[in-house]
Write an enzyme that holds these catalytic residues in place. Structure first.
Site: not given
Length: 313
Positions: A76, A79
């Site tokens: 991700c 993230c």
């Protein structure tokens, strides 16, 4: 916070009942990382990795000090933008808040318990109760504002303890990054994705077996593609032109970057099936690129690969 009422609990949105009976802190009262239940107790760090098995201890810790839970995954991109911001702010709060990091791929029970439909997802625990904070990579100023609200809520609920990190211990130095990798990291931190792509491409030209460079290149290319996209506009364009390859690519990229992995795969598989055979190659290449970002061993990738193979033969 995501709820219009500051500090409102995620009623109905999070189910932690299956995680409450996990192993509790040892009988001597120590919590994860060496923290005890008392205010000012020493811990080895304010930032900890939490698993399905150890989450019960984190719930207990939240009765003393607010715990911020960062739900993330290796693939991700947002993230990786948000986590350093969370770590910086938590560190500056000097023991008034603890950060618990949860890899959703490695800890499916926690991901299910928090109903993590999109990551990064950030939730707090106060006295064992979940409190919504935000989803997505948000600016540092917003993180600070939300944490200030969290501390006010914690105080209202009698959670006013702190943890004492004690004297910092020297950590072993990490090996220096190869020069081109270091250049790519610096470029990412500066938001210069084009320069990061160039650095990783040069690293691969020097060593085609450099898997870290290959993975980094894929992640940066994704960030580069989505950085100026508007989600609503992209979805509207894709809905208006179901066979427009670029329009569908844009939404698939946004879905993957936001943690909606299956949605991204299904969109591109449907596009692949709808196109004439001589127009399918770019879609297959984009699918393979996204597979690499998520990881070949991921069950969602395995299922999508099977679906792609069935469509090809």
């Amino acid at each position: 916070m995501t709820d219009p009422t500051p500090g409102a609990v995620l009623r109905g949105a999070v189910d932690l009942s299956s995680l409450r009976n996990r192993p509790q802190p040892p009988a001597n009262g120590e919590a994860p990382g060496g923290a005890s239940a008392g205010a000012g107790a020493p811990v080895e760090g304010l930032i900890m990795d939490v698993t399905d098995a150890t989450f019960g201890q984190v719930l207990e810790l939240s009765r003393t000090v607010p715990v911020v839970v960062d739900l993330w995954a290796e693939w991700c991109g947002p993230c990786k933008q948000l986590s350093p911001v969370l770590e910086k702010v938590v560190t500056e709060l000097a023991g008034r808040v603890v950060l618990a990091k949860v890899d959703v791929d490695a800890n499916p029970q926690l991901a299910q318990g928090f109903r993590a439909q999109s990551i990064p997802m950030v939730v707090a625990l106060v006295a064992g109760q979940p409190v919504p904070l935000f989803t997505g990579a948000v600016p540092e100023a917003q993180v600070r504002e939300v944490f200030a609200q969290l501390l006010q809520l914690a105080a209202q609920n009698g959670v006013t303890g702190t943890v004492d990190v004690g004297e910092p211990t020297a950590e072993p130095e990490e090996p220096a990054l190869p020069p081109l990798h270091a250049e790519a990291f610096a470029a990412i931190e500066a938001g210069d994705y084009a320069r990061a792509v160039s650095a990783y491409e040069r690293a691969l030209a020097e060593n085609p077996r450099d898997e870290e460079a290959r993975s980094g290149l894929g992640q940066v290319r994704l960030l580069q593609r989505v950085q100026n996209l508007d989600l609503q506009a992209a979805r509207a364009a894709a809905a208006a032109a179901p066979r427009d390859v670029e329009a569908q690519f844009a939404v698939a990229d946004l879905d993957l970057a936001g943690g909606h992995v299956e949605d991204a795969f299904i969109r591109l598989l449907d596009l692949f099936a709808a196109l004439p055979a001589d127009e399918r190659a770019p879609v297959r290449e984009r699918l393979l690129e996204l597979f690499g970002l998520v990881g070949d061993a991921d069950p969602r990738v395995l299922q999508a690969r099977r679906s792609l193979a069935n469509l090809m033969f």
